[in-house]
Design a protein around this motif. Structure first.
Motif, PDB file in Angstrom:
ATOM      1  N   VAL A 136     -24.772  77.476  38.503  1.00 34.87           N
ATOM      2  CA  VAL A 136     -25.392  78.773  38.228  1.00 34.87           C
ATOM      3  C   VAL A 136     -24.873  79.319  36.896  1.00 34.87           C
ATOM      4  CG1 VAL A 136     -25.708  81.148  39.018  1.00 34.87           C
ATOM      5  CG2 VAL A 136     -25.643  79.282  40.689  1.00 34.87           C
ATOM      6  N   CYS A 137     -25.778  79.840  36.096  1.00 37.64           N
ATOM      7  CA  CYS A 137     -25.424  80.399  34.790  1.00 37.64           C
ATOM      8  C   CYS A 137     -25.892  81.852  34.731  1.00 37.64           C
ATOM      9  CB  CYS A 137     -26.095  79.584  33.683  1.00 37.64           C
ATOM     10  SG  CYS A 137     -25.804  80.215  32.020  1.00 37.64           S
ATOM     11  N   LYS A 138     -24.962  82.775  34.447  1.00 38.19           N
ATOM     12  CA  LYS A 138     -25.317  84.188  34.307  1.00 38.19           C
ATOM     13  C   LYS A 138     -25.479  84.529  32.831  1.00 38.19           C
ATOM     14  CE  LYS A 138     -23.924  88.955  35.295  1.00 38.19           C
ATOM     15  NZ  LYS A 138     -22.904  89.858  35.877  1.00 38.19           N
ATOM     16  N   ILE A 139     -26.550  85.274  32.499  1.00 38.43           N
ATOM     17  CA  ILE A 139     -26.850  85.641  31.118  1.00 38.43           C
ATOM     18  C   ILE A 139     -26.919  87.153  30.974  1.00 38.43           C
ATOM     19  CG2 ILE A 139     -28.532  85.468  29.236  1.00 38.43           C
ATOM     20  CD1 ILE A 139     -27.326  82.796  29.895  1.00 38.43           C
ATOM     21  N   HIS A 140     -26.333  87.664  29.907  1.00 41.43           N
ATOM     22  CA  HIS A 140     -26.493  89.069  29.499  1.00 41.43           C
ATOM     23  C   HIS A 140     -26.813  89.064  28.013  1.00 41.43           C
ATOM     24  CE1 HIS A 140     -25.125  92.841  27.663  1.00 41.43           C
ATOM     25  NE2 HIS A 140     -25.448  93.415  28.802  1.00 41.43           N
ATOM     26  N   LEU A 141     -27.848  89.814  27.605  1.00 45.42           N
ATOM     27  CA  LEU A 141     -28.243  89.827  26.196  1.00 45.42           C
ATOM     28  C   LEU A 141     -29.025  91.100  25.886  1.00 45.42           C
ATOM     29  CD1 LEU A 141     -28.388  88.033  23.549  1.00 45.42           C
ATOM     30  CD2 LEU A 141     -30.685  87.383  24.322  1.00 45.42           C
ATOM     31  N   HIS A 142     -28.767  91.694  24.700  1.00 48.73           N
ATOM     32  CA  HIS A 142     -29.584  92.785  24.191  1.00 48.73           C
ATOM     33  C   HIS A 142     -30.596  92.190  23.212  1.00 48.73           C
ATOM     34  CE1 HIS A 142     -26.147  95.913  24.938  1.00 48.73           C
ATOM     35  NE2 HIS A 142     -26.668  95.426  26.061  1.00 48.73           N
ATOM     36  N   THR A 143     -31.862  92.501  23.409  1.00 45.71           N
ATOM     37  CA  THR A 143     -32.902  91.831  22.623  1.00 45.71           C
ATOM     38  C   THR A 143     -34.134  92.711  22.465  1.00 45.71           C
ATOM     39  OG1 THR A 143     -34.306  89.856  22.507  1.00 45.71           O
ATOM     40  CG2 THR A 143     -33.878  90.757  24.696  1.00 45.71           C
ATOM     41  N   ASP A 144     -34.955  92.376  21.472  1.00 45.67           N
ATOM     42  CA  ASP A 144     -36.272  92.995  21.319  1.00 45.67           C
ATOM     43  C   ASP A 144     -37.357  92.109  21.933  1.00 45.67           C
ATOM     44  OD1 ASP A 144     -35.207  95.121  19.940  1.00 45.67           O
ATOM     45  OD2 ASP A 144     -35.623  94.295  17.956  1.00 45.67           O
ATOM     46  N   HIS A 145     -36.971  90.919  22.399  1.00 45.79           N
ATOM     47  CA  HIS A 145     -37.954  89.935  22.856  1.00 45.79           C
ATOM     48  C   HIS A 145     -37.562  89.346  24.211  1.00 45.79           C
ATOM     49  CE1 HIS A 145     -39.515  90.086  18.741  1.00 45.79           C
ATOM     50  NE2 HIS A 145     -38.271  89.983  18.347  1.00 45.79           N
ATOM     51  N   PRO A 146     -37.604  90.129  25.277  1.00 47.99           N
ATOM     52  CA  PRO A 146     -37.178  89.618  26.588  1.00 47.99           C
ATOM     53  C   PRO A 146     -38.021  88.448  27.069  1.00 47.99           C
ATOM     54  CG  PRO A 146     -38.265  91.755  26.803  1.00 47.99           C
ATOM     55  CD  PRO A 146     -38.007  91.552  25.355  1.00 47.99           C
ATOM     56  N   GLY A 147     -39.299  88.448  26.744  1.00 47.74           N
ATOM     57  CA  GLY A 147     -40.156  87.341  27.157  1.00 47.74           C
ATOM     58  C   GLY A 147     -39.702  86.020  26.575  1.00 47.74           C
ATOM     59  N   ARG A 148     -39.299  86.047  25.315  1.00 48.69           N
ATOM     60  CA  ARG A 148     -38.829  84.822  24.667  1.00 48.69           C
ATOM     61  C   ARG A 148     -37.492  84.373  25.246  1.00 48.69           C
ATOM     62  NH1 ARG A 148     -40.201  86.671  18.463  1.00 48.69           N
ATOM     63  NH2 ARG A 148     -42.465  86.719  18.691  1.00 48.69           N
ATOM     64  N   VAL A 149     -36.658  85.340  25.602  1.00 48.48           N
ATOM     65  CA  VAL A 149     -35.372  85.005  26.223  1.00 48.48           C
ATOM     66  C   VAL A 149     -35.611  84.266  27.541  1.00 48.48           C
ATOM     67  CG1 VAL A 149     -33.312  85.967  27.309  1.00 48.48           C
ATOM     68  CG2 VAL A 149     -34.125  86.913  25.145  1.00 48.48           C
ATOM     69  N   LEU A 150     -36.536  84.783  28.327  1.00 47.19           N
ATOM     70  CA  LEU A 150     -36.828  84.149  29.618  1.00 47.19           C
ATOM     71  C   LEU A 150     -37.466  82.775  29.427  1.00 47.19           C
ATOM     72  CD1 LEU A 150     -38.162  87.237  31.625  1.00 47.19           C
ATOM     73  CD2 LEU A 150     -35.877  86.225  31.677  1.00 47.19           C
ATOM     74  N   ASP A 151     -38.297  82.641  28.379  1.00 43.39           N
ATOM     75  CA  ASP A 151     -38.905  81.329  28.095  1.00 43.39           C
ATOM     76  C   ASP A 151     -37.829  80.284  27.801  1.00 43.39           C
ATOM     77  OD1 ASP A 151     -41.482  82.167  28.475  1.00 43.39           O
ATOM     78  OD2 ASP A 151     -41.893  82.557  26.364  1.00 43.39           O
ATOM     79  N   VAL A 152     -36.814  80.702  27.016  1.00 46.65           N
ATOM     80  CA  VAL A 152     -35.712  79.787  26.709  1.00 46.65           C
ATOM     81  C   VAL A 152     -34.972  79.414  27.987  1.00 46.65           C
ATOM     82  CG1 VAL A 152     -33.457  79.603  25.578  1.00 46.65           C
ATOM     83  CG2 VAL A 152     -35.396  80.557  24.325  1.00 46.65           C
ATOM     84  N   ALA A 153     -34.669  80.412  28.812  1.00 50.04           N
ATOM     85  CA  ALA A 153     -33.901  80.187  30.041  1.00 50.04           C
ATOM     86  C   ALA A 153     -34.636  79.258  31.008  1.00 50.04           C
ATOM     87  CB  ALA A 153     -33.600  81.522  30.713  1.00 50.04           C
ATOM     88  N   LEU A 154     -35.962  79.384  31.060  1.00 45.50           N
ATOM     89  CA  LEU A 154     -36.746  78.576  31.993  1.00 45.50           C
ATOM     90  C   LEU A 154     -36.647  77.078  31.708  1.00 45.50           C
ATOM     91  CD1 LEU A 154     -39.958  80.767  32.408  1.00 45.50           C
ATOM     92  CD2 LEU A 154     -38.424  80.014  34.248  1.00 45.50           C
ATOM     93  N   LYS A 155     -36.273  76.731  30.488  1.00 43.67           N
ATOM     94  CA  LYS A 155     -36.115  75.320  30.144  1.00 43.67           C
ATOM     95  C   LYS A 155     -34.931  74.698  30.895  1.00 43.67           C
ATOM     96  CE  LYS A 155     -37.891  76.089  25.462  1.00 43.67           C
ATOM     97  NZ  LYS A 155     -37.569  76.072  24.009  1.00 43.67           N
ATOM     98  N   TYR A 156     -34.024  75.576  31.373  1.00 45.50           N
ATOM     99  CA  TYR A 156     -32.795  75.081  32.005  1.00 45.50           C
ATOM    100  C   TYR A 156     -32.822  75.179  33.515  1.00 45.50           C
ATOM    101  CZ  TYR A 156     -30.846  74.950  27.319  1.00 45.50           C
ATOM    102  OH  TYR A 156     -30.618  74.651  25.993  1.00 45.50           O
TER     103      TYR A 156
END
Length: 540
Positions: free
Chosen positions: A271-291
């Motif tokens: 399990v990997c926990k992520i915390h990030l401040h961003t203007d592009h949450p959709g792109r963050v989730l797209d990256v995460a979904l690869k894993y």
């Protein structure tokens, strides 16, 4: 690691690493600003430019290296800020142009060399009057001198090492080509920023993926931050890793670093926990979904109370188009309000330290919904991004007024006629820009000597029409010296935009100081509320 060609995956890693390396080192690039004023922003601008390209590139799922190059180019184009940022975006556009001739899906040594040369050609074409001793010289000489050694390269590593060495040699020579650099004791900041990108790409070639330092690309705390530059969303979620054994935490961190800041990654077994401040949450989730599968998603808007609405704009396509609209770049609440009062339809916050992007201008043009649009940059480092945006607008005639200071923009508004045609307005506003004298009073952030004037850190400096005319420890003395250089017997009106640091007592003395130089001059005092510059003065 010996590499004979660059695959799509490796190309993306190299560009991403180059962007992160510049992001981590942007402050030392900012400090190379020739003028020792606290608004040197070349490193910041270039970092934001390439990061914009990387964000678009990372969201591209295509396996075509040409398509990836196209998306990178487009992202950098829209995110371009400042003159060096615009030139950098054109370099990446040139990389894409160089890729278009490929009949395979990787970059060989010759292909990469062609891309370097293409990047140079396109960057030069973007500048109407290229100046040697700048980033342009660095990209040109690096390409020319590397091309001359092509016969000895066996790997991509060899090519990049030589290209970096030649770029460094060219950068070291920039003070000999541009006297102002030699006098200030610095090398060209744009060329230095470009080198940081190349070094980061070489690190990726060697298998070293970087992580972005916390909050490194940020406006100095003394400057009012434009709303658009703050990370909007706080994202937290978990990834149930689909392949925990081969999970590459470093690559994930590098990818997420390009999408925001305040990054925190914690891995516990699968399990990997992520915390990030961003203007592009959709792109963050797209990256995460690869894993793996994502769970417990929490996304919060951190600035609901700061919602930024278009100034005076109607929803495009609903209201009838206006005949004319004005867009201006301003900093300081008082200055912005003054420009609105004089008829400006849309204010883009920025200009000093935080230059607006090409995309910001494109969005502004869409929002004003007009047939004719004049952009007033109010800063010499903003003109190129505005000009680049003007070429991307359909359905409206867009022109950029070459107003490089707040004083010039202010004077131009006095001649604007909303009923006149574009040619008439541009002619009258340009004449006003050319006839106004600009004075600025700020402080020095380092010791140097410019134009024969010795400057010490902490000095107050008077800048007249872009040239430092006085530097002294006393603010009143600096103001008096500045006014002597811009007020003469023919001066009729002096308009002062007073900064946040100017007291009421100091404001009360301004008129007497001006009248001591010209007893008939009219004086107008406006609370500009700007940071960095105690006074911005327009003399007409």
């Amino acid at each position: 690691m010996a590499v004979s060609s660059i695959s799509v995956a490796l190309f993306k890693k190299m560009v991403m690493n180059g962007a992160i390396n510049l992001k981590n080192n942007h402050k030392k690039v900012d400090e190379l600003n020739v003028f020792p004023v606290p608004d040197g922003d070349t490193g910041t601008n270039m970092s934001m430019t390439v990061m914009s390209g990387v964000r678009e590139m990372d969201s591209c799922e295509s396996s075509s290296i040409i398509e990836v190059g196209k998306v990178l180019s487009r992202g950098a184009l829209m995110g371009a800020r400042g003159n060096s940022g615009v030139i950098l975006s054109q370099f990446f556009r040139g990389i894409y142009v160089g890729m278009q001739k490929l009949d395979h899906n990787s970059l060989t040594i010759e292909d990469m060399m062609n891309c370097f040369e293409s990047g140079c050609r396109v960057a030069y074409k973007a500048v109407m009057e290229p100046v040697e001793g700048t980033i342009l010289t660095v990209v040109r000489e690096a390409a020319e001198n590397t091309r001359a050694q092509m016969s000895k390269f066996k790997t991509i590593d060899d090519l990049f090492k030589t290209y970096e060495a030649e770029a460094q040699k060219s950068l070291n020579n920039t003070p000999n080509l541009l006297p102002v650099l030699k006098e200030a004791g610095v090398v060209d900041s744009g060329g230095a920023g470009f080198l940081e990108i190349i070094r980061g790409m070489i690190m990726a070639l060697n298998g070293k993926m970087l992580e972005a330092n916390e909050g490194v690309v940020a406006t100095p705390t003394t400057v009012e931050k434009p709303v658009e530059m703050k990370s909007i969303y706080c994202c937290e979620f978990f990834i149930n890793l689909k392949d925990a054994t081969n999970f590459d935490e470093g690559t994930l961190k590098s990818m997420l670093s390009c999408l925001g800041d305040a990054l925190f990654v914690l891995v516990e077994k699968s399990v990997c926990k992520i915390h990030l401040h961003t203007d592009h949450p959709g792109r963050v989730l797209d990256v995460a979904l690869k894993y793996g599968e994502i769970t417990d998603i929490k996304i919060e808007n951190q600035r609901v109370s700061h919602t930024h609405l278009p100034n005076g704009a109607k929803e495009a396509g609903i209201a009838p188009k206006k005949h004319f609209a004005l867009i201006a770049v301003c900093f300081g609440k008082g200055i912005s309000q003054t420009f609105r009062d004089l008829g400006v339809d849309y204010i883009i916050e920025g200009g000093q330290t935080m230059n607006p992007s090409t995309e910001a201008f494109v969005e502004a043009c869409k929002n004003v919904n007009a047939e004719n649009i004049i952009i007033i940059p109010n800063n010499g480092n903003v003109v190129m991004a505005a000009a680049q945006a003007s070429k991307l607008i359909d359905g409206a005639k867009v022109e950029v007024l070459k107003a490089k200071t707040i004083a010039q923009g202010y004077a131009s508004l006095m001649t604007f006629d909303p009923e006149a045609d574009m040619q008439t307005n541009l002619a009258s506003m340009t004449e006003a820009v050319e006839n106004v004298r600009t004075g600025e009073l700020t402080y020095s952030v380092r010791d140097t000597e410019i134009g024969g004037i010795k400057i010490s850190e902490g000095d107050f400096m008077g800048i007249a029409n872009g040239e430092i005319v006085i530097s002294t420890k006393k603010q009143a003395e600096a103001l008096a010296g500045l006014l002597k250089s811009i007020i003469d017997e023919e001066s009729q009106i002096a308009t002062f935009f007073c900064g946040k640091d100017v007291s009421e007592e100091e404001k009360s003395q301004i008129e007497d100081l001006c009248r001591s130089l010209n007893e008939n001059i009219e004086v107008e005092i406006i609370d500009g509320e700007q940071e960095i510059y105690s006074y911005i003065i327009a003399i007409e």
